[in-house]
Scaffold this active site. Structure first.
Site, mmCIF file in Angstrom:
data_model
loop_
_atom_site.group_PDB
_atom_site.id
_atom_site.type_symbol
_atom_site.label_atom_id
_atom_site.label_comp_id
_atom_site.label_asym_id
_atom_site.label_seq_id
_atom_site.Cartn_x
_atom_site.Cartn_y
_atom_site.Cartn_z
ATOM 1 N N SER A 141 5.876 1.623 -3.739
ATOM 2 C CA SER A 141 4.518 1.875 -3.257
ATOM 3 C C SER A 141 3.543 1.108 -4.138
ATOM 4 O O SER A 141 3.823 0.884 -5.330
ATOM 5 C CB SER A 141 4.237 3.367 -3.350
ATOM 6 O OG SER A 141 2.852 3.607 -3.221
ATOM 7 N N SER A 142 2.378 0.782 -3.592
ATOM 8 C CA SER A 142 1.389 0.057 -4.405
ATOM 9 C C SER A 142 0.774 0.946 -5.483
ATOM 10 O O SER A 142 0.099 0.451 -6.382
ATOM 11 C CB SER A 142 0.296 -0.534 -3.510
ATOM 12 O OG SER A 142 -0.355 0.490 -2.798
ATOM 13 N N CYS A 143 1.020 2.273 -5.416
ATOM 14 C CA CYS A 143 0.447 3.149 -6.448
ATOM 15 C C CYS A 143 1.230 3.094 -7.762
ATOM 16 O O CYS A 143 0.890 3.783 -8.712
ATOM 17 C CB CYS A 143 0.328 4.585 -5.948
ATOM 18 S SG CYS A 143 1.895 5.375 -5.704
ATOM 19 N N HIS A 200 -2.346 10.667 5.141
ATOM 20 C CA HIS A 200 -3.114 9.561 4.565
ATOM 21 C C HIS A 200 -4.404 9.377 5.373
ATOM 22 O O HIS A 200 -4.594 10.003 6.412
ATOM 23 C CB HIS A 200 -2.276 8.279 4.580
ATOM 24 C CG HIS A 200 -1.182 8.299 3.577
ATOM 25 N ND1 HIS A 200 0.131 8.550 3.926
ATOM 26 C CD2 HIS A 200 -1.180 8.104 2.231
ATOM 27 C CE1 HIS A 200 0.874 8.510 2.833
ATOM 28 N NE2 HIS A 200 0.111 8.247 1.797
ATOM 29 N N TYR A 223 4.310 10.932 -8.285
ATOM 30 C CA TYR A 223 4.934 10.127 -7.221
ATOM 31 C C TYR A 223 5.183 8.703 -7.719
ATOM 32 O O TYR A 223 6.259 8.131 -7.527
ATOM 33 C CB TYR A 223 4.016 10.126 -6.002
ATOM 34 C CG TYR A 223 4.457 9.242 -4.853
ATOM 35 C CD1 TYR A 223 5.485 9.636 -4.006
ATOM 36 C CD2 TYR A 223 3.831 8.021 -4.620
ATOM 37 C CE1 TYR A 223 5.872 8.832 -2.947
ATOM 38 C CE2 TYR A 223 4.208 7.212 -3.557
ATOM 39 C CZ TYR A 223 5.233 7.622 -2.721
ATOM 40 O OH TYR A 223 5.621 6.815 -1.668
ATOM 41 N N LYS A 248 8.676 6.541 -8.189
ATOM 42 C CA LYS A 248 8.911 5.223 -7.585
ATOM 43 C C LYS A 248 9.252 4.179 -8.651
ATOM 44 O O LYS A 248 10.097 3.318 -8.440
ATOM 45 C CB LYS A 248 7.685 4.780 -6.768
ATOM 46 C CG LYS A 248 7.497 5.577 -5.480
ATOM 47 C CD LYS A 248 8.630 5.294 -4.510
ATOM 48 C CE LYS A 248 8.483 5.988 -3.178
ATOM 49 N NZ LYS A 248 9.652 5.795 -2.297
#
Ligand code: GFB
Length: 310
Positions: free
Chosen positions: A108-110, A180, A137, A141
């Site tokens: 994920s980009s987070c 989201h 989270y 990841k």
């Protein structure tokens, strides 16, 4: 992958997994397997081990994950870290034990630092503190990325990790508490239109910027990378453009055809100020998305009207 290769899509009923399944079928892959959560609980190591020993897939798309929007991440941090670490570790380890040819892990980009320089290059991973609303989270990841890289280094496997930007599309979660932003806005504007409500409430200040990709484009990129990318280094998947939440709200409002007002609830969190991926590495390999944000939201709204709205 050959058209008759045995391919396991973990999470084939979710937003990402169902899009990968559709795209694989569209491209002529004919030996795809999936299991519902009832049939196979990926949090249970013994079940995962038996499944891989019996089925022996050659390729794995690891799209099973516990995901949610900013509020869900902030409210259920224990569930997000526990479930994601269990699922990904079980699947990656069983893939290794049964000799899976290649595995694609969805990150994920987070995973990038909260105040990362923009656009975010792959090498910015682990260069600063994470955004607090989704840190558990993101840590899960990052553990998934490091698991893939460690197995490649120690065992010589071919596990790749892709970092998608914020996604949306059919089979998304439209629950207003846990979803989201795009599914939430589609539902809020649609219901306000039907009920002739005078205004729609958007969370936060409207100033955060996000990059969005339709999940059909993401699925296409995942299959492309499964066939053309063999590096341990992570690779971003995005469109290279972002919008503010206020701009996004106006776009969704227009597509849905709502004519009332927009108000902002600044008690709700904004999250990270900006999340735009640098997609130079993926573009260099020759892949680009096909759907614009407007087309993608139009298609998703049509899907919502047909499948979710009462
Ligand atoms: O999509 P979203 O929940 O994810 O929120 P994040 C994006 C932005 O939209 C935030 C605002 O600034 C929200 O405050 N927003 C406005 C809304 N109205 C709404 C609404 O009605 N619902 C929602 N959900 N947001 C998630 C992470 O962060 O992104 C996950 O928590 C994951 O870990 C995912 O990485 C891609 O982009 O802030």
């Amino acid at each position: 992958m050959e058209l008759d290769s045995k391919i396991y899509v973990a999470g084939h009923r979710g937003l990402v997994g169902s899009a990968i399944l559709r795209k694989l079928k569209e491209k002529g892959y004919a030996n795809i397997i999936g299991r519902t959560r009832k049939e196979l609980d990926l949090e249970r190591q013994a079940q995962v081990k038996t499944f891989f020993q019996e089925q022996r897939p050659e390729y794995v798309f690891l799209a099973a994950a516990k995901v949610g929007g900013i509020l869900a991440n902030n409210t259920f941090p224990a569930e997000f870290i526990y479930s994601n670490i269990m699922v990904q570790t079980n699947v990656i380890h069983s893939a290794y034990r049964t000799g899976v040819e290649k595995l694609l892990f969805l990150g994920s980009s987070c995973i990038y630092p909260k105040h990362c320089p923009q656009p975010m290059k792959e090498e910015y991973l682990l260069t600063g503190p994470l955004e607090p609303t989704n840190e558990p989270y993101a840590v899960a990841k990052i553990a998934g990325i490091k698991t893939c890289q460690s197995y490649n280094r120690q065992y010589g496997t071919n596990y790749i990790s892709v970092m998608p930007t914020n996604l949306y599309g059919p089979n998304d979660n439209f629950d207003l508490e846990t979803s989201h932003v795009i599914p939430a806005l589609i539902r809020k504007f649609h219901e306000a239109k039907i009920r002739s409500s005078p205004c729609v409430t958007i969370w936060g200040t409207g100033t955060p910027r996000r990059e969005f990709l339709h999940v059909d484009d993401l699925a296409d990129a995942c299959i492309f990378l499964m066939n053309h990318y063999d590096e341990s280094d992570i690779i971003n998947i995005g469109c290279g453009e972002d919008v503010s939440i206020a701009e996004l709200a106006l776009l969704v409002k227009d597509i849905v055809g709502y004519t009332g007002d927009i108000v902002y609830d600044i008690e709700k969190p904004d999250g990270t100020p900006r999340k735009l991926l640098d997609v130079g590495r993926l573009r260099g390999l020759g892949w680009r998305p096909k759907l614009s944000l407007e087309e993608g939201i139009r298609k998703t709204y049509e899907w919502y009207c047909r499948n979710v709205a009462g």
